[in-house]
Design a protein around this motif. Structure first.
Motif, PDB file in Angstrom:
ATOM      1  N   LEU A  56       0.831  -1.210   0.000  1.00 60.98           N
ATOM      2  CA  LEU A  56       0.000   0.000   0.000  1.00 60.98           C
ATOM      3  C   LEU A  56       0.863   1.256   0.000  1.00 60.98           C
ATOM      4  N   TYR A  60       0.687   2.172  -3.842  1.00 61.62           N
ATOM      5  CA  TYR A  60      -0.601   2.849  -3.955  1.00 61.62           C
ATOM      6  C   TYR A  60      -0.617   4.237  -3.343  1.00 61.62           C
ATOM      7  N   SER A  62      -0.446   6.899   0.338  1.00 65.48           N
ATOM      8  CA  SER A  62      -1.260   7.135   1.532  1.00 65.48           C
ATOM      9  C   SER A  62      -2.629   7.737   1.204  1.00 65.48           C
ATOM     10  N   HIS A  63      -2.761   8.385   0.059  1.00 68.12           N
ATOM     11  CA  HIS A  63      -4.061   8.953  -0.304  1.00 68.12           C
ATOM     12  C   HIS A  63      -5.125   7.873  -0.506  1.00 68.12           C
ATOM     13  N   ASN A  64      -4.716   6.619  -0.642  1.00 69.94           N
ATOM     14  CA  ASN A  64      -5.669   5.519  -0.828  1.00 69.94           C
ATOM     15  C   ASN A  64      -5.949   4.727   0.450  1.00 69.94           C
ATOM     16  N   GLU A  66      -7.492   5.349   3.376  1.00 75.12           N
ATOM     17  CA  GLU A  66      -8.844   5.390   3.934  1.00 75.12           C
ATOM     18  C   GLU A  66      -9.822   4.610   3.055  1.00 75.12           C
ATOM     19  N   LYS A  67      -9.725   4.804   1.747  1.00 71.46           N
ATOM     20  CA  LYS A  67     -10.611   4.084   0.835  1.00 71.46           C
ATOM     21  C   LYS A  67     -10.369   2.577   0.924  1.00 71.46           C
ATOM     22  N   PHE A  68      -9.083   2.198   0.995  1.00 72.11           N
ATOM     23  CA  PHE A  68      -8.727   0.783   1.111  1.00 72.11           C
ATOM     24  C   PHE A  68      -9.335   0.183   2.377  1.00 72.11           C
TER      25      PHE A  68
END
Length: 161
Positions: A56, A60, A62-64, A66-68
């Motif tokens: 992650l 991917y 850190s902006h992802n 919360e969504k993850f």
């Protein structure tokens, strides 16, 4: 925190076993499982979680996160976030200062380093944490790394406000 939703999990298992609802995610899950079996068929949940975290962060961003976590919680049937108030700012500042990957919560910095940390450097780390306004519990802090078959104990700095 809500209970695990066994009904949703079993439903997904039945669909997967029947070959229904096959998707990119299910194909990836099979590949991940195969990779785990190649690395260690008794891989600990901790190592698996760390590996997912590495992917992650490195692939991917850190902006992802919360969504993850939202999708993961939905998939597992968890209705509440486990990380509602999580803020790793102190851990990130620690990383910038000392060059060690670190995670911080409200009372501890875990230094993700698979070796002992030199006592003089560890003392500088403690002083840095104290300079941020925290009181370090030296009795609960440890510069040593240890491990057994399925667990790791990383160097840590225990503190309070």
């Amino acid at each position: 925190m809500s209970e695990f939703n066994i009904h949703a999990w079993k439903k997904n298992q039945y669909l997967a076993e029947a070959g229904l609802g096959s998707s990119q995610a299910q194909s990836l899950a099979r590949l991940i499982n195969d990779a785990i079996m190649q690395v260690d068929d008794t891989l600990s949940y901790r190592d698996f979680a760390i590996a997912v975290g590495i992917v992650l962060k490195e692939e991917y961003g850190s902006h992802n996160f919360e969504k993850f976590m939202d999708v993961l919680h939905a998939e597992l049937g968890i209705k509440e976030s486990l990380n509602e108030n999580f803020d790793n700012t102190l851990g990130e500042e620690f990383e910038d200062e000392f060059g060690f990957r670190a995670y911080a919560d409200s009372s501890r910095i875990s230094i993700m380093h698979r070796d002992d940390i030199d006592k003089d450097l560890f003392e500088k780390m403690i002083q840095w944490v104290e300079s941020k306004g925290y009181k370090v519990d030296k009795g609960q802090s440890d510069n040593m790394f240890d491990w057994d078959d399925d667990r790791y104990w990383y160097p840590r700095i225990q503190f309070s406000k």
